[in-house]
Motif scaffolding. Sequence first.
Motif, PDB file in Angstrom:
ATOM      1  N   PHE A  57      -2.742   9.986   1.757  1.00 15.14           N
ATOM      2  CA  PHE A  57      -2.424   9.009   2.817  1.00 15.14           C
ATOM      3  C   PHE A  57      -2.015   7.680   2.201  1.00 15.14           C
ATOM      4  CE2 PHE A  57      -4.960  11.446   6.108  1.00 15.14           C
ATOM      5  CZ  PHE A  57      -3.894  11.643   6.962  1.00 15.14           C
ATOM      6  N   GLU A  58      -2.729   7.288   1.123  1.00 14.39           N
ATOM      7  CA  GLU A  58      -2.384   6.031   0.462  1.00 14.39           C
ATOM      8  C   GLU A  58      -0.959   6.076  -0.077  1.00 14.39           C
ATOM      9  OE1 GLU A  58      -5.625   5.616  -2.249  1.00 14.39           O
ATOM     10  OE2 GLU A  58      -6.825   4.423  -0.829  1.00 14.39           O
ATOM     11  N   GLN A  59      -0.621   7.238  -0.671  1.00 18.18           N
ATOM     12  CA  GLN A  59       0.733   7.412  -1.207  1.00 18.18           C
ATOM     13  C   GLN A  59       1.763   7.295  -0.080  1.00 18.18           C
ATOM     14  OE1 GLN A  59       1.629   7.474  -4.482  1.00 18.18           O
ATOM     15  NE2 GLN A  59       3.620   7.186  -3.504  1.00 18.18           N
ATOM     16  N   MET A  60       1.428   7.945   1.042  1.00 18.66           N
ATOM     17  CA  MET A  60       2.333   7.897   2.183  1.00 18.66           C
ATOM     18  C   MET A  60       2.491   6.454   2.670  1.00 18.66           C
ATOM     19  SD  MET A  60       2.023   9.985   5.730  1.00 18.66           S
ATOM     20  CE  MET A  60       2.548   9.195   7.243  1.00 18.66           C
ATOM     21  N   GLY A  61       1.359   5.723   2.684  1.00 19.48           N
ATOM     22  CA  GLY A  61       1.398   4.327   3.098  1.00 19.48           C
ATOM     23  C   GLY A  61       2.302   3.501   2.193  1.00 19.48           C
ATOM     24  N   GLU A  62       2.172   3.738   0.868  1.00 19.53           N
ATOM     25  CA  GLU A  62       3.036   3.022  -0.085  1.00 19.53           C
ATOM     26  C   GLU A  62       4.508   3.307   0.221  1.00 19.53           C
ATOM     27  OE1 GLU A  62       1.836   1.020  -2.334  1.00 19.53           O
ATOM     28  OE2 GLU A  62      -0.275   1.581  -2.491  1.00 19.53           O
ATOM     29  N   ASP A  63       4.812   4.578   0.442  1.00 21.42           N
ATOM     30  CA  ASP A  63       6.205   4.967   0.695  1.00 21.42           C
ATOM     31  C   ASP A  63       6.744   4.334   1.975  1.00 21.42           C
ATOM     32  OD1 ASP A  63       5.940   6.468  -1.548  1.00 21.42           O
ATOM     33  OD2 ASP A  63       5.780   8.407  -0.517  1.00 21.42           O
ATOM     34  N   VAL A  64       5.925   4.435   3.036  1.00 18.23           N
ATOM     35  CA  VAL A  64       6.367   3.960   4.349  1.00 18.23           C
ATOM     36  C   VAL A  64       6.569   2.441   4.350  1.00 18.23           C
ATOM     37  CG1 VAL A  64       5.554   3.609   6.723  1.00 18.23           C
ATOM     38  CG2 VAL A  64       5.421   5.872   5.698  1.00 18.23           C
ATOM     39  N   THR A  65       5.611   1.700   3.742  1.00 17.11           N
ATOM     40  CA  THR A  65       5.739   0.235   3.752  1.00 17.11           C
ATOM     41  C   THR A  65       6.852  -0.226   2.804  1.00 17.11           C
ATOM     42  OG1 THR A  65       3.965   0.086   2.122  1.00 17.11           O
ATOM     43  CG2 THR A  65       3.346  -0.243   4.429  1.00 17.11           C
ATOM     44  N   ALA A  66       7.037   0.509   1.685  1.00 18.31           N
ATOM     45  CA  ALA A  66       8.116   0.148   0.760  1.00 18.31           C
ATOM     46  C   ALA A  66       9.467   0.354   1.447  1.00 18.31           C
ATOM     47  CB  ALA A  66       8.030   0.979  -0.518  1.00 18.31           C
ATOM     48  N   ALA A  67       9.581   1.457   2.197  1.00 17.14           N
ATOM     49  CA  ALA A  67      10.832   1.727   2.916  1.00 17.14           C
ATOM     50  C   ALA A  67      11.088   0.651   3.968  1.00 17.14           C
ATOM     51  CB  ALA A  67      10.778   3.109   3.567  1.00 17.14           C
ATOM     52  N   ALA A  68      10.006   0.246   4.645  1.00 18.78           N
ATOM     53  CA  ALA A  68      10.139  -0.788   5.677  1.00 18.78           C
ATOM     54  C   ALA A  68      10.578  -2.106   5.042  1.00 18.78           C
ATOM     55  CB  ALA A  68       8.817  -0.974   6.422  1.00 18.78           C
ATOM     56  N   ALA A  69       9.940  -2.470   3.920  1.00 22.15           N
ATOM     57  CA  ALA A  69      10.273  -3.729   3.252  1.00 22.15           C
ATOM     58  C   ALA A  69      11.727  -3.718   2.775  1.00 22.15           C
ATOM     59  CB  ALA A  69       9.317  -3.974   2.088  1.00 22.15           C
ATOM     60  N   THR A  70      12.179  -2.565   2.297  1.00 23.39           N
ATOM     61  CA  THR A  70      13.574  -2.449   1.853  1.00 23.39           C
ATOM     62  C   THR A  70      14.523  -2.670   3.028  1.00 23.39           C
ATOM     63  OG1 THR A  70      12.917  -0.901   0.137  1.00 23.39           O
ATOM     64  CG2 THR A  70      15.248  -0.912   0.748  1.00 23.39           C
ATOM     65  N   ARG A  71      14.175  -2.059   4.157  1.00 23.70           N
ATOM     66  CA  ARG A  71      15.023  -2.208   5.347  1.00 23.70           C
ATOM     67  C   ARG A  71      15.098  -3.675   5.774  1.00 23.70           C
ATOM     68  NH1 ARG A  71      13.393   1.298  10.496  1.00 23.70           N
ATOM     69  NH2 ARG A  71      14.611   0.138  12.034  1.00 23.70           N
ATOM     70  N   VAL A  72      13.957  -4.362   5.681  1.00 27.90           N
ATOM     71  CA  VAL A  72      13.912  -5.774   6.061  1.00 27.90           C
ATOM     72  C   VAL A  72      14.753  -6.610   5.097  1.00 27.90           C
ATOM     73  CG1 VAL A  72      12.403  -7.787   6.344  1.00 27.90           C
ATOM     74  CG2 VAL A  72      11.632  -5.546   7.126  1.00 27.90           C
ATOM     75  N   ARG A  73      14.580  -6.372   3.802  1.00 24.73           N
ATOM     76  CA  ARG A  73      15.303  -7.169   2.796  1.00 24.73           C
ATOM     77  C   ARG A  73      16.804  -6.910   2.869  1.00 24.73           C
ATOM     78  NH1 ARG A  73      10.898  -5.464  -0.961  1.00 24.73           N
ATOM     79  NH2 ARG A  73       9.284  -7.068  -0.683  1.00 24.73           N
ATOM     80  N   ASP A  74      17.169  -5.655   3.203  1.00 25.77           N
ATOM     81  CA  ASP A  74      18.595  -5.334   3.356  1.00 25.77           C
ATOM     82  C   ASP A  74      19.237  -6.169   4.453  1.00 25.77           C
ATOM     83  OD1 ASP A  74      18.505  -3.549   1.320  1.00 25.77           O
ATOM     84  OD2 ASP A  74      18.520  -1.743   2.571  1.00 25.77           O
ATOM     85  N   ALA A  75      18.399  -6.614   5.399  1.00 27.02           N
ATOM     86  CA  ALA A  75      18.915  -7.451   6.493  1.00 27.02           C
ATOM     87  C   ALA A  75      18.856  -8.926   6.107  1.00 27.02           C
ATOM     88  CB  ALA A  75      18.110  -7.193   7.767  1.00 27.02           C
ATOM     89  N   GLY A  76      18.496  -9.217   4.839  1.00 29.26           N
ATOM     90  CA  GLY A  76      18.460 -10.597   4.366  1.00 29.26           C
ATOM     91  C   GLY A  76      17.219 -11.360   4.784  1.00 29.26           C
ATOM     92  N   VAL A  77      16.142 -10.623   5.056  1.00 32.46           N
ATOM     93  CA  VAL A  77      14.903 -11.245   5.526  1.00 32.46           C
ATOM     94  C   VAL A  77      13.800 -10.989   4.493  1.00 32.46           C
ATOM     95  CG1 VAL A  77      13.111 -11.140   7.321  1.00 32.46           C
ATOM     96  CG2 VAL A  77      15.536 -11.005   7.962  1.00 32.46           C
ATOM     97  N   ASP A  78      12.908 -11.993   4.305  1.00 31.87           N
ATOM     98  CA  ASP A  78      11.795 -11.840   3.373  1.00 31.87           C
ATOM     99  C   ASP A  78      10.811 -10.788   3.883  1.00 31.87           C
ATOM    100  OD1 ASP A  78      12.806 -13.714   1.717  1.00 31.87           O
ATOM    101  OD2 ASP A  78      11.565 -15.369   2.477  1.00 31.87           O
ATOM    102  N   ALA A  79      10.258  -9.993   2.942  1.00 34.05           N
ATOM    103  CA  ALA A  79       9.341  -8.926   3.357  1.00 34.05           C
ATOM    104  C   ALA A  79       8.218  -8.749   2.360  1.00 34.05           C
ATOM    105  CB  ALA A  79      10.106  -7.608   3.484  1.00 34.05           C
ATOM    106  N   THR A  80       7.058  -8.307   2.849  1.00 31.22           N
ATOM    107  CA  THR A  80       5.974  -7.892   1.982  1.00 31.22           C
ATOM    108  C   THR A  80       5.489  -6.535   2.475  1.00 31.22           C
ATOM    109  OG1 THR A  80       4.206  -8.838   3.312  1.00 31.22           O
ATOM    110  CG2 THR A  80       5.194 -10.291   1.674  1.00 31.22           C
ATOM    111  N   ALA A  81       4.823  -5.784   1.572  1.00 31.73           N
ATOM    112  CA  ALA A  81       4.324  -4.456   1.933  1.00 31.73           C
ATOM    113  C   ALA A  81       2.868  -4.334   1.496  1.00 31.73           C
ATOM    114  CB  ALA A  81       5.168  -3.379   1.254  1.00 31.73           C
ATOM    115  N   HIS A  82       2.025  -3.824   2.387  1.00 30.96           N
ATOM    116  CA  HIS A  82       0.600  -3.696   2.078  1.00 30.96           C
ATOM    117  C   HIS A  82       0.044  -2.383   2.590  1.00 30.96           C
ATOM    118  CE1 HIS A  82       0.104  -7.979   1.036  1.00 30.96           C
ATOM    119  NE2 HIS A  82       1.091  -8.108   1.892  1.00 30.96           N
TER     120      HIS A  82
END
Lengths: 155, 149
Positions: A57-82
């Motif tokens: 689950f932790e691994q899945m969480g890392e993947d999901v939040t990293a993907a979300a942060a990438t999507r946010v940054r691609d839109a030119g917005v600051d992002a963090t993942a936890h």
Amino acid sequence: MYEDILVPTDGSAGASTALEEAIDLAAAFDATVHSLYVVDVASVGPETGAVDLVESFEQMGEDVTAAAATRVRDAGVDATAHVTTGSPHRSILEYADEHGADLIIMGTHGRTGLERYLLGSVTEKVVRTADVPVLTVRAAESAAESADDQTAEAE
Amino acid sequence: MRFVVAIDGSAESDRALKHALEMARAADASLTAAHSVDPDVYDVGGTEPPDDQAEFEDRLIVESVSDAERRGDRLIDEAVEQAGDAGVDIDGELLYGDPVETIPDFATAEGYDGVFVGHRGLSDEHERVLGSVAKGIVERSSLPVTVVR
């Protein structure tokens, strides 16, 4: 207006819709989007193999939040993942408190019939108990069927 | 962008209005302050349950619709004044019925971009029994809803 926007995610279509809304708002207000995944230990239980399950689950969480942060940054917005561990709604409120989030955005189901009137239980608890404003967005029904189909996103 | 803010004169609804005004000003959006006329029912009796139907009816006082309308108009006027002070474009809308239904239905039918609503800090137990207007609006609305405590 908003400086730190928290978007809890579980990788669902509802969370994806919430993230889209967060990106729009954060872009407008020059805010940071915080993506948070909570490993719900209570859902794992004490069976043998539970440790492996928590790790996956932790691994899945890392993947999901990293993907979300990438999507946010691609839109030119600051992002963090936890990724954190605990009871989902308590962990979300704790995170919001600790990081000074001024808005929490969460998805609701876009289903028909009776289910249409039932919020996800985590969203329901956060709406009920958060000190900061909570923005709820309905996942489009087509998006609920194909979580990863980003073409289904409406403007 | 156009947003609806639900107002009912409570402290929570004042906070929702304040939040919606800040948001509208920052996003250069306009607001509609919506109040749903839903006459209050008062129980003037004691703490004991009524003995019979007659006593039950004597104990209840239903606010007249015109009183409830006047209250709604006054709330909307106050919201309009507050918005004017904040430099936000606003209008008012008086709806009729349960706000859980009328607010989201109005916002959806009129093509608004979202809804702001206040939320009372009810105890868990209290809320399990009563539910809340905010939760009802979130559940019913297909539009984004911001719940402000």
